[in-house]
Design a protein around this motif. Structure first.
Motif, mmCIF file in Angstrom:
data_model
loop_
_atom_site.group_PDB
_atom_site.id
_atom_site.type_symbol
_atom_site.label_atom_id
_atom_site.label_comp_id
_atom_site.label_asym_id
_atom_site.label_seq_id
_atom_site.Cartn_x
_atom_site.Cartn_y
_atom_site.Cartn_z
ATOM 1 N N ALA A 2 2.655 -1.856 2.636
ATOM 2 C CA ALA A 2 3.748 -2.309 1.771
ATOM 3 C C ALA A 2 3.213 -3.145 0.614
ATOM 4 N N HIS A 3 2.260 -4.028 0.889
ATOM 5 C CA HIS A 3 1.640 -4.823 -0.170
ATOM 6 C C HIS A 3 0.936 -3.922 -1.180
ATOM 7 N N ARG A 4 0.240 -2.915 -0.676
ATOM 8 C CA ARG A 4 -0.515 -2.024 -1.556
ATOM 9 C C ARG A 4 0.418 -1.168 -2.403
ATOM 10 N N LEU A 5 1.502 -0.682 -1.799
ATOM 11 C CA LEU A 5 2.463 0.089 -2.574
ATOM 12 C C LEU A 5 3.068 -0.753 -3.690
ATOM 13 N N ALA A 6 3.392 -2.011 -3.364
ATOM 14 C CA ALA A 6 3.977 -2.896 -4.372
ATOM 15 C C ALA A 6 3.002 -3.124 -5.513
ATOM 16 N N ALA A 7 1.730 -3.301 -5.196
ATOM 17 C CA ALA A 7 0.726 -3.502 -6.243
ATOM 18 C C ALA A 7 0.584 -2.256 -7.098
ATOM 19 N N ASP A 8 0.601 -1.074 -6.453
ATOM 20 C CA ASP A 8 0.512 0.177 -7.202
ATOM 21 C C ASP A 8 1.716 0.340 -8.124
ATOM 22 N N TRP A 9 2.894 -0.030 -7.630
ATOM 23 C CA TRP A 9 4.120 0.116 -8.420
ATOM 24 C C TRP A 9 4.093 -0.811 -9.632
ATOM 25 N N ARG A 10 3.638 -2.045 -9.436
ATOM 26 C CA ARG A 10 3.550 -2.985 -10.555
ATOM 27 C C ARG A 10 2.543 -2.522 -11.590
#
Length: 289
Positions: free
Chosen positions: A275-283
């Protein structure tokens, strides 16, 4: 002395950085194909020597004085990786290393359809027969998420083959934990699995992505052969597409389903989640706030 191979690559280089925070630089050495690319380590007091798995004699020189050697596994599908790994193990033994650590893969067990598993199984067998103490770090999947999810940010859908639960793991966490083990804070004999704490499916990740975007990210299950055909149309070589397909097949068969506690124990904190990694990718896409 701790010798790290592949130190100009992502995992090996990050491991050396974490080692420098834990042990004096003069206790660290790297064996690299191109020494010029490791000058930033030499400038900080790390011993830099040329060595590659293809050149057994150079490896023996590069490993001279090693108490521990970290062998970062190769991934060239066209090469005889088992033979190259054997060269590295034999060079470490000849150099008198007391322990060999090897970056293996979660689920490196017979029957796993993901083809690189065979390389890791064979290399672990070589280590077991080496007569030297050894550790196989069976790392959870730590590649970029878009490699397995596809371009969901652009399409609004995770349109991939049938999958299964996988504890997607952050490479930075793996590197830090590897440095902890090399620094002697914890020793493992034989294989140890290092993963994020929770295994997730693409359905789970689609829900997380939907929460990030504020709109529904669909999960679309593609037929295996249709997916391969789509990959070829997109310019991916068929051999590479079929290799990646075996990863999805292994995931759906449960070979990557088990999360292990050791990564969190080594880090002394909870590992970074998918979830943290997806959020970073999205940002990162479009420099979103």
């Amino acid at each position: 002395m701790i010798v790290v191979t592949g130190a100009t690559g992502g995992l090996g280089g990050a491991t050396v950085e974490h080692l420098l925070a834990r042990v004096p630089a003069d206790r660290i050495a790297v064996s690299v194909r191109d020494t010029a690319k490791a000058q930033h380590f030499a400038d900080r007091g790390v011993r830099v020597r040329q060595g590659s798995y293809e050149d057994a004699a150079a490896l023996r020189d590069a490993f001279e004085g090693a108490e521990q050697v970290l062998l970062v596994s190769g991934n060239d599908p066209a090469a005889d990786m088992v033979g190259l790994h054997r060269n590295a193990v034999e060079a470490a033994v000849a150099a008198g290393a007391g322990r060999i650590l090897y970056t293996s893969q979660q689920g490196a067990v017979p029957g796993n359809p993901y083809r690189p598993s065979d390389i890791h199984i064979a290399t672990e067998a070589i280590l077991a027969d080496s007569g030297v103490a050894w550790t196989a770090l069976r790392n959870g999947a730590y590649g970029p998420l878009d490699q397995v999810l596809g371009p969901w940010q652009r399409t609004g859908a995770i349109a991939q083959p049938e999958d299964g639960p996988v504890p997607y793991t952050d490479r930075a966490d793996i590197a830090e934990a590897t440095a902890v083990v090399l620094a002697g804070d914890r020793t493992f004999d034989g294989p140890v699995t290092l993963t994020a704490p929770t295994a997730l499916t693409f359905d789970d990740l689609a829900k997380i992505a939907s929460g990030l975007t504020g709109s529904t990210v669909k999960r679309i299950v593609l037929d295996d052969e249709q997916w391969v055909a789509d990959q070829i149309t997109a310019g991916v070589p068929e051999q590479l597409a079929r290799l990646m397909l075996t990863w999805y097949q292994a995931a759906r068969a449960g070979y990557f389903a088990d999360a292990a506690p050791w990564l969190a124990e080594l880090l002394g904190r909870e590992p970074r989640t998918a979830a943290h990694r997806l959020a970073a990718d999205w940002r990162a896409v479009g420099d979103r706030p």
